[in-house]
Design a protein around this motif. Structure first.
Motif, PDB file in Angstrom:
ATOM      1  N   SER A 149       0.824  -1.209   0.000  1.00 21.28           N
ATOM      2  CA  SER A 149       0.000   0.000   0.000  1.00 21.28           C
ATOM      3  C   SER A 149       0.858   1.258   0.000  1.00 21.28           C
ATOM      4  O   SER A 149       0.545   2.230  -0.702  1.00 21.28           O
ATOM      5  N   VAL A 186      -5.331   2.414  -6.705  1.00 20.00           N
ATOM      6  CA  VAL A 186      -5.469   3.447  -5.674  1.00 20.00           C
ATOM      7  C   VAL A 186      -6.828   4.133  -5.774  1.00 20.00           C
ATOM      8  O   VAL A 186      -7.550   4.268  -4.770  1.00 20.00           O
ATOM      9  N   THR A 189      -9.801   1.785  -4.894  1.00 18.62           N
ATOM     10  CA  THR A 189      -9.878   1.528  -3.461  1.00 18.62           C
ATOM     11  C   THR A 189     -10.343   2.771  -2.708  1.00 18.62           C
ATOM     12  O   THR A 189     -11.233   2.698  -1.851  1.00 18.62           O
ATOM     13  N   ALA A 190      -9.764   3.920  -3.019  1.00 18.46           N
ATOM     14  CA  ALA A 190     -10.139   5.163  -2.339  1.00 18.46           C
ATOM     15  C   ALA A 190     -11.610   5.504  -2.563  1.00 18.46           C
ATOM     16  O   ALA A 190     -12.281   6.019  -1.655  1.00 18.46           O
ATOM     17  N   TYR A 238      -7.219   6.394   0.308  1.00 21.86           N
ATOM     18  CA  TYR A 238      -6.781   5.073  -0.171  1.00 21.86           C
ATOM     19  C   TYR A 238      -6.247   4.198   0.962  1.00 21.86           C
ATOM     20  O   TYR A 238      -6.650   3.039   1.106  1.00 21.86           O
ATOM     21  N   GLN A 241      -9.023   3.098   3.404  1.00 27.53           N
ATOM     22  CA  GLN A 241      -9.874   2.072   2.793  1.00 27.53           C
ATOM     23  C   GLN A 241      -9.142   0.749   2.646  1.00 27.53           C
ATOM     24  O   GLN A 241      -9.716  -0.325   2.831  1.00 27.53           O
TER      25      GLN A 241
END
Length: 263
Positions: A149, A186, A189-190, A238, A241
Motif C-alpha cells: 500500500s 489506488v 480503493t479510495a 486510499y 480504505q
C-alpha cells in the motif's frame, strides 16, 4: 546487503513517517553499492547507444532503462521491448500505442528510436533523468517488499505529478488512470468501487470516476489532483480504505476457519 527502507508502521501513520523521512532514506538507498554500479554504468555508456537493438543487447543498460519505467520484469522479453522501442510513439499503429499499459508508451517516447523520431540517448540531461527515475522506482520497489500500500501511495505521488505536467484534458487524464494498473488500484480503493468496475464500458467508467470524485472531493475535475493537498487527501482515503479491506479479509478468513473447525 543493500539498504532497506525503514517502515515501523503501516497505513496512514506509516505514510506520514515515510514522507517525513523520505529524502534521507532515499539518499542512503541511492548510495548502496549495487545502485551506484548500475547508475554509474548507465551514465557512462548510454550516450553511445544509437539503436533499440544496441540497448536490449546490453543487459545492464536495459535493466536501468526498464527499471526507470517500472518495467523491470520485462528484462528477459528483449524481442518485445525492441519492437516497442523501434516502433516508437508517434505512429498510431506503433505497438506502444496499442498497449493498454502506457508505461511502454512512456519508454518509447523517452528514447526516441522510432521512425522519424529524434534519438535522445545522447542528449544533455538524458542519462540523469533516466537514472533519477530508476532510483525512485527501485526505492518504491524496496518499500513495496515491506508494504504494498505504501508503494502504491509513493507511485501515486509521482504519476499524478507527471500527468499534471503533461497538460492532458480531463477525459484523457482519467483514461490515463484507467490505463495504469497502480493508479487504478489506488483510485478504485479510495472511491470504494467494486471489483467488477474495470469491466464496464470506458465511458461508464469515466462517469463513475467523475461522480465519485465529485462526491468525495467536491469536484469531478481531474486537474484538482495537481494540488499537493488534494493528492494527500486521496492518499489518506486510499490507505484508510485499504486497511478496512484488510481487516474485513482477515475477519472473513477467521470466520471461515471457525466454521470449518465447528463442522
Amino acid at each position: 546487503m543493500s539498504f532497506q527502507p525503514i517502515l515501523p508502521l503501516g497505513g496512514y501513520a506509516g505514510w506520514a513517517f515515510l514522507t517525513r523521512t523520505l529524502d534521507r532514506q532515499q539518499a542512503v538507498f541511492d548510495k548502496s553499492p549495487a545502485m551506484a554500479r548500475d547508475t554509474d554504468y548507465f551514465t557512462a555508456k548510454i550516450g553511445e547507444v544509437d539503436s533499440a537493438g544496441a540497448l536490449v543487447a546490453d543487459r545492464r543498460l536495459l535493466r536501468v532503462a526498464l527499471g526507470a519505467f517500472g518495467l523491470g520484469d520485462d528484462i528477459d522479453s528483449r524481442h518485445f521491448i525492441r519492437t516497442v522501442l523501434e516502433d516508437g510513439s508517434t505512429d498510431t499503429a506503433a505497438l506502444a500505442n496499442k498497449l493498454s499499459d502506457k508505461r511502454y508508451l512512456k519508454l518509447a517516447e523517452a528514447f526516441g528510436f522510432g521512425p522519424g523520431e529524434t534519438r535522445r540517448t545522447g542528449q544533455p540531461g538524458f542519462a540523469e533523468r533516466i537514472v533519477a527515475a530508476y532510483r525512485n522506482q527501485r526505492f518504491e520497489t524496496a518499500v513495496g517488499e515491506q508494504d504494498t500500500s505504501l508503494r502504491l501511495a509513493l507511485n501515486l505521488e509521482r504519476e499524478l505529478s507527471d500527468l499534471a505536467a503533461r497538460g492532458l484534458n480531463d477525459a484523457s487524464a482519467w483514461f490515463s488512470v484507467m490505463g495504469s494498473a497502480p493508479l487504478r488500484q489506488v483510485f478504485d480503493t479510495a472511491f470504494g468501487l467494486p471489483d467488477g468496475f474495470a469491466a464496464l464500458d470506458l465511458d461508464d467508467q469515466l462517469s463513475g470516476y467523475r461522480a465519485k470524485a465529485e462526491q468525495r472531493f467536491g469536484s469531478a475535475e481531474f486537474a484538482q489532483f495537481a494540488q499537493p493537498e488534494r493528492r494527500e487527501e486521496l492518499v489518506r482515503a486510499y490507505l484508510l480504505q485499504a486497511q478496512v479491506r484488510q481487516v474485513d479479509a482477515t475477519l472473513s478468513s477467521a470466520r471461515t476457519a471457525l466454521t470449518l473447525l465447528g463442522g
